[in-house]
Design an enzyme around this catalytic site. Structure first.
Site, PDB file in Angstrom:
ATOM      1  N   GLY A 105       0.687  -1.219  -0.106  1.00 44.42           N
ATOM      2  CA  GLY A 105      -0.055   0.051  -0.079  1.00 44.42           C
ATOM      3  C   GLY A 105       0.785   1.259  -0.025  1.00 44.42           C
ATOM      4  O   GLY A 105       0.660   2.209   0.731  1.00 44.42           O
ATOM      5  N   ALA A 106       1.924   1.269  -0.737  1.00 48.39           N
ATOM      6  CA  ALA A 106       2.890   2.460  -0.550  1.00 48.39           C
ATOM      7  C   ALA A 106       2.639   3.661  -1.880  1.00 48.39           C
ATOM      8  O   ALA A 106       3.476   4.380  -2.182  1.00 48.39           O
ATOM      9  CB  ALA A 106       4.234   1.779  -0.691  1.00 48.39           C
ATOM     10  N   SER A 107       1.570   3.480  -2.329  1.00 47.83           N
ATOM     11  CA  SER A 107       1.252   4.351  -3.795  1.00 47.83           C
ATOM     12  C   SER A 107       1.095   5.813  -3.134  1.00 47.83           C
ATOM     13  O   SER A 107       1.083   6.718  -3.790  1.00 47.83           O
ATOM     14  CB  SER A 107       0.299   4.018  -4.604  1.00 47.83           C
ATOM     15  OG  SER A 107      -0.763   3.633  -3.823  1.00 47.83           O
ATOM     16  N   ARG A 108       0.762   5.999  -1.834  1.00 53.34           N
ATOM     17  CA  ARG A 108       0.422   7.202  -0.962  1.00 53.34           C
ATOM     18  C   ARG A 108       0.613   7.144   0.438  1.00 53.34           C
ATOM     19  O   ARG A 108       0.506   6.070   0.881  1.00 53.34           O
ATOM     20  CB  ARG A 108      -1.141   7.708  -1.427  1.00 53.34           C
ATOM     21  CG  ARG A 108      -2.179   6.479  -0.879  1.00 53.34           C
ATOM     22  CD  ARG A 108      -3.384   7.093  -1.357  1.00 53.34           C
ATOM     23  NE  ARG A 108      -3.554   7.062  -2.771  1.00 53.34           N
ATOM     24  CZ  ARG A 108      -3.993   5.994  -3.491  1.00 53.34           C
ATOM     25  NH1 ARG A 108      -4.314   4.894  -2.759  1.00 53.34           N
ATOM     26  NH2 ARG A 108      -4.304   5.939  -4.859  1.00 53.34           N
ATOM     27  N   GLY A 113       2.915   4.754   3.788  1.00 56.65           N
ATOM     28  CA  GLY A 113       3.598   3.875   3.284  1.00 56.65           C
ATOM     29  C   GLY A 113       4.652   4.572   2.187  1.00 56.65           C
ATOM     30  O   GLY A 113       6.036   4.252   2.175  1.00 56.65           O
ATOM     31  N   ASP A 117      -2.710  -6.916  -5.003  1.00 60.25           N
ATOM     32  CA  ASP A 117      -3.634  -6.946  -4.118  1.00 60.25           C
ATOM     33  C   ASP A 117      -3.378  -7.824  -2.813  1.00 60.25           C
ATOM     34  O   ASP A 117      -3.159  -8.931  -3.176  1.00 60.25           O
ATOM     35  CB  ASP A 117      -4.899  -7.454  -4.715  1.00 60.25           C
ATOM     36  CG  ASP A 117      -6.270  -7.372  -3.540  1.00 60.25           C
ATOM     37  OD1 ASP A 117      -6.154  -7.310  -2.622  1.00 60.25           O
ATOM     38  OD2 ASP A 117      -7.234  -7.239  -4.429  1.00 60.25           O
ATOM     39  N   TYR A 126     -13.457  -3.197  12.776  1.00 63.60           N
ATOM     40  CA  TYR A 126     -12.383  -2.568  12.288  1.00 63.60           C
ATOM     41  C   TYR A 126     -11.375  -3.087  13.443  1.00 63.60           C
ATOM     42  O   TYR A 126     -10.269  -3.089  13.075  1.00 63.60           O
ATOM     43  CB  TYR A 126     -12.780  -0.943  12.283  1.00 63.60           C
ATOM     44  CG  TYR A 126     -11.350  -0.322  12.200  1.00 63.60           C
ATOM     45  CD1 TYR A 126     -10.325  -0.519  10.908  1.00 63.60           C
ATOM     46  CD2 TYR A 126     -10.757   0.596  13.283  1.00 63.60           C
ATOM     47  CE1 TYR A 126      -9.358   0.288  10.815  1.00 63.60           C
ATOM     48  CE2 TYR A 126      -9.567   1.298  12.869  1.00 63.60           C
ATOM     49  CZ  TYR A 126      -9.091   0.890  11.703  1.00 63.60           C
ATOM     50  OH  TYR A 126      -7.949   1.919  11.482  1.00 63.60           O
ATOM     51  N   LYS A 175      -7.634  -4.632  12.900  1.00 63.93           N
ATOM     52  CA  LYS A 175      -6.394  -3.843  13.210  1.00 63.93           C
ATOM     53  C   LYS A 175      -5.645  -4.829  14.383  1.00 63.93           C
ATOM     54  O   LYS A 175      -4.567  -4.834  14.243  1.00 63.93           O
ATOM     55  CB  LYS A 175      -6.674  -2.535  13.646  1.00 63.93           C
ATOM     56  CG  LYS A 175      -7.104  -1.711  12.525  1.00 63.93           C
ATOM     57  CD  LYS A 175      -6.203  -1.467  11.384  1.00 63.93           C
ATOM     58  CE  LYS A 175      -4.864  -0.813  11.771  1.00 63.93           C
ATOM     59  NZ  LYS A 175      -3.857  -0.609  10.499  1.00 63.93           N
TER      60      LYS A 175
END
Length: 415
Positions: free
Chosen positions: A13-16, A19, A70, A164, A168
């Site tokens: 998840g490092a596109s934004r 991360g 994914d 949630y 987590k």
């Protein structure tokens, strides 16, 4: 001084967001970064793709391998790991950053949303760790860092969004178990969580653009992660780190530089307190100014509170119009512990308010004390803060619930 030069980081998840921030900090040392994320084409509302992030990482001094992943799909993670090993020779660090969030109660949460959170947060973390471990075990200083909270069993953090919290905490339980399982192998497995809210696309989604004033930027998390990842993996494992504490121990004293708006009150993040009043004391001890006080959920309304509620609704009635109804399109019910039920109809006709149950189906039901209701509409208590601190319970359409904070800002000058 320890460095990440030549190390290879696999970040989900490092596109934004956080991360990407961790990736950019590592790139300054000349690290290799594998971006394992889904966003290939530009999103209509969220910034960045795996390819734009890769360009930024390389411009910062690192090398980057963007991979379409994914984290729910084992084959995609395995393929990305194989590519990383072929291109960079191995993997030294895994950052389990990918996460899904839905702050909804049990009855209102669709099972597909429950499954998404469990599959991305808990299963995705476990799966990425499992697939990366054969390579990590060959590293001279291997680390797994999960962006997940300490395991706080206070029911306060379960009652409003148990799914949630479970998802987590599943990430955190991976830390607890894997740290011991791989301790003798020298693999450090730790968690990192922010002390205050971090302004990301997810936070804006939850609280709107105004919430950023009470947040820190993601640099505090990337700086804290850097310090953790450069520690000796054999002596620093099984920890639930908090960003501010990591930096304080390293000698950092200036935290204003991380504030989105220096000098503004800071919103505490989820899962860190035993009760809201404890969080207040903790933040004040560090020189911060909490955005909320101690929990008043059981407090009795002050003298005249009932009259204030009725007066507020009367004032709100005077501000309603067809344009406002068109822009909001939601019907809100308020369950006030001392004053019963009220409703605000911003969905039909020119809008309406009333006491008792709404004659039309409601989109959102908000439960709180009368005192906190008055504070919310008076601008003294942000809905987002009230929700995060347990003073406000929300049932129904969260998207429409989030419109209320912006609406209150518009109404405040008219009330």
């Amino acid at each position: 001084m320890a460095t990440l030069a030549g190390k290879t980081l696999f970040i989900t998840g490092a596109s934004r967001g956080i991360g990407k921030a961790i990736a950019m900090r590592a790139a300054k040392d000349g690290a290799n970064v594998v971006i394992a994320a889904k966003t290939v084409d530009p999103h209509p509302t969220l910034p960045g793709t795996i390819y734009t992030a890769a360009k930024d990482i390389e411009a910062a001094g690192g090398k980057c391998l963007p991979c379409v992943v994914d984290v729910r799909v084992e084959e995609q993670i395995a393929a990305a790991v194989d590519q990383a090993v072929k291109q960079f020779g191995g993997i030294d660090i895994l950052i389990n950053n990918a996460s899904a969030i839905n702050l909804t109660g049990t009855l209102a949460l669709p099972m597909k949303r429950y499954d998404l959170m469990m599959e991305v947060n808990t299963r995705g973390t476990y799966l990425a760790s499992k697939v990366c471990l054969p390579s990590l075990l060959k590293s001279s200083n291997p680390h797994i860092l999960n962006l997940s909270p300490p395991l706080n069993m206070n029911p306060h953090w379960f009652k409003n969004h148990v799914a949630y919290t479970m998802a987590k905490y599943g990430m955190s339980m991976c830390v607890l178990g894997m740290a011991e399982e791989f301790r003798d192998n020298g693999v450090a497995v730790n968690a990192l969580w922010p002390k205050t809210a971090i302004y990301t696309a997810a936070m804006e989604m939850l609280g709107g653009s105004e919430v950023k004033k009470q947040c820190r930027n993601d640099a505090i998390m990337s700086d804290a992660a850097y310090l953790i990842l450069t520690k000796n993996s054999r002596t620093a494992t099984g920890n639930f780190y908090i960003d501010e504490e990591v930096l304080s121990e390293a000698g950092v004293t200036d935290f204003e530089k991380y504030a989105v708006e220096p000098g503004h009150d800071l919103m505490p993040d989820f899962f860190l307190d035993v009760a809201p009043d404890v969080l207040v004391k903790q933040m004040e001890a560090h020189g911060a100014k909490p955005a909320f006080g101690s929990d008043s959920s059981t407090a009795q309304p002050s003298s005249g509170e009932n009259a204030k509620v009725a007066q507020l609704f009367q004032q709100i009635q005077g501000t309603l119009c067809a344009d406002l109804v068109k822009s909001v399109g939601a019907l809100y019910a308020f369950d006030l512990k001392e004053d019963g039920n009220w409703y605000l109809d911003l969905k039909n006709g020119d809008g309406n308010v009333g006491q008792g149950d709404s004659p039309n189906p409601v989109d959102v039901t908000m439960t709180m004390t009368s005192e906190n209701f008055v504070k919310m509409f008076g601008g003294q208590l942000k809905p987002t803060v009230a929700f995060m601190s347990g003073k406000l319970k929300i049932k129904g359409d969260m998207g429409k619930a989030m419109k209320l904070e912006k609406l209150m800002g518009q109404l405040k000058s008219k009330l």
